[in-house]
Design an enzyme around this catalytic site. Structure first.
Site, PDB file in Angstrom:
ATOM      1  N   VAL A   8      33.694  33.236 -30.387  1.00 54.33           N
ATOM      2  CA  VAL A   8      33.236  33.113 -31.762  1.00 54.33           C
ATOM      3  C   VAL A   8      31.761  32.739 -31.696  1.00 54.33           C
ATOM      4  O   VAL A   8      31.275  32.233 -30.689  1.00 54.33           O
ATOM      5  CB  VAL A   8      34.037  32.065 -32.578  1.00 54.33           C
ATOM      6  CG1 VAL A   8      35.446  32.567 -32.850  1.00 54.33           C
ATOM      7  CG2 VAL A   8      34.068  30.725 -31.877  1.00 54.33           C
ATOM      8  N   SER A   9      31.050  33.006 -32.784  1.00 53.21           N
ATOM      9  CA  SER A   9      29.596  32.842 -32.771  1.00 53.21           C
ATOM     10  C   SER A   9      29.124  31.409 -32.900  1.00 53.21           C
ATOM     11  O   SER A   9      28.045  31.071 -32.444  1.00 53.21           O
ATOM     12  CB  SER A   9      28.962  33.670 -33.886  1.00 53.21           C
ATOM     13  OG  SER A   9      29.246  35.036 -33.674  1.00 53.21           O
ATOM     14  N   THR A  10      29.898  30.551 -33.534  1.00 52.52           N
ATOM     15  CA  THR A  10      29.458  29.172 -33.727  1.00 52.52           C
ATOM     16  C   THR A  10      30.593  28.214 -33.420  1.00 52.52           C
ATOM     17  O   THR A  10      31.762  28.590 -33.395  1.00 52.52           O
ATOM     18  CB  THR A  10      29.004  28.916 -35.183  1.00 52.52           C
ATOM     19  OG1 THR A  10      30.151  28.951 -36.033  1.00 52.52           O
ATOM     20  CG2 THR A  10      27.976  29.937 -35.640  1.00 52.52           C
TER      21      THR A  10
END
Length: 192
Positions: A8-10
């Site tokens: 996931v990006s964050t």
């Protein structure tokens, strides 16, 4: 042997959906690698660990191709480099399923098309964000997240600190973390 990869990006996003899909595919937890970092770079700790561990004949399984990276060139380079090492890539939920262990021309075409779509989405996302910043600036608004402390609150926090109130107590009074308060104080140190 299948190796799972989730990203996931964050740190605020949840890996659960991807981890469940990899588990349902039959990949044991000890062979699943997961990062909470943007796909714009391949400099991801668990991704690097997985690439180091992977051997000829292994297949890296992800829910979607964009988990490996959203940049078209990087995504295709990763697949190419893995292919040269005899390592396949398989996706579970892409609209055009990817399985590079399939040597047909359609498999290669699917990889190229999905990588292109992921790249296009990243470009469009940047354009939408830039447009939103321009619109906010034109309306006299500050782009980005709303500020946690107004200028008046920041002035009051500074005054409280000058009166030797503990930083933790001041931060709690304004409903922010100590780190947030320190960040706001550092923005205009000449006014402290």
């Amino acid at each position: 042997m299948d190796l799972g990869y989730a990203r996931v990006s964050t740190t605020h996003q949840d890996l659960e959906r991807q981890l469940v899909a990899l588990d349902e595919h039959g990949i044991p937890d000890e062979r699943i690698y997961a990062d909470k970092k943007t796909g714009a770079t391949i400099d991801r700790p668990e991704f690097k660990k997985m690439l180091t561990y992977a051997r000829d004949g292994d297949t890296i399984v992800a829910t979607d191709l964009d988990r490996l990276g959203r940049n078209l060139r990087e995504c295709l380079n990763v697949i190419h480099n893995l292919s040269e090492r005899g390592i396949g890539v398989k996706t579970l939920r892409d609209p055009l399923p990817i399985d590079t262990t399939d040597t047909s021309g359609m498999a290669e075409l699917s990889v190229a098309m999905l990588a292109l779509f992921a790249h296009m989405e990243r470009v469009f996302m940047r354009e939408r964000a830039a447009h939103a910043r321009e619109v906010a600036a034109a309306q006299g608004k500050q782009p980005g997240r709303p500020r946690k402390l107004s200028p008046a609150q920041l002035a009051a926090a500074r005054a409280a600190l000058r009166e030797d109130q503990p930083v933790g107590q001041v931060a709690e009074a304004f409903g922010v973390s100590r780190a947030t308060l320190y960040r706001y104080l550092a923005q205009n140190t000449e006014q402290i």
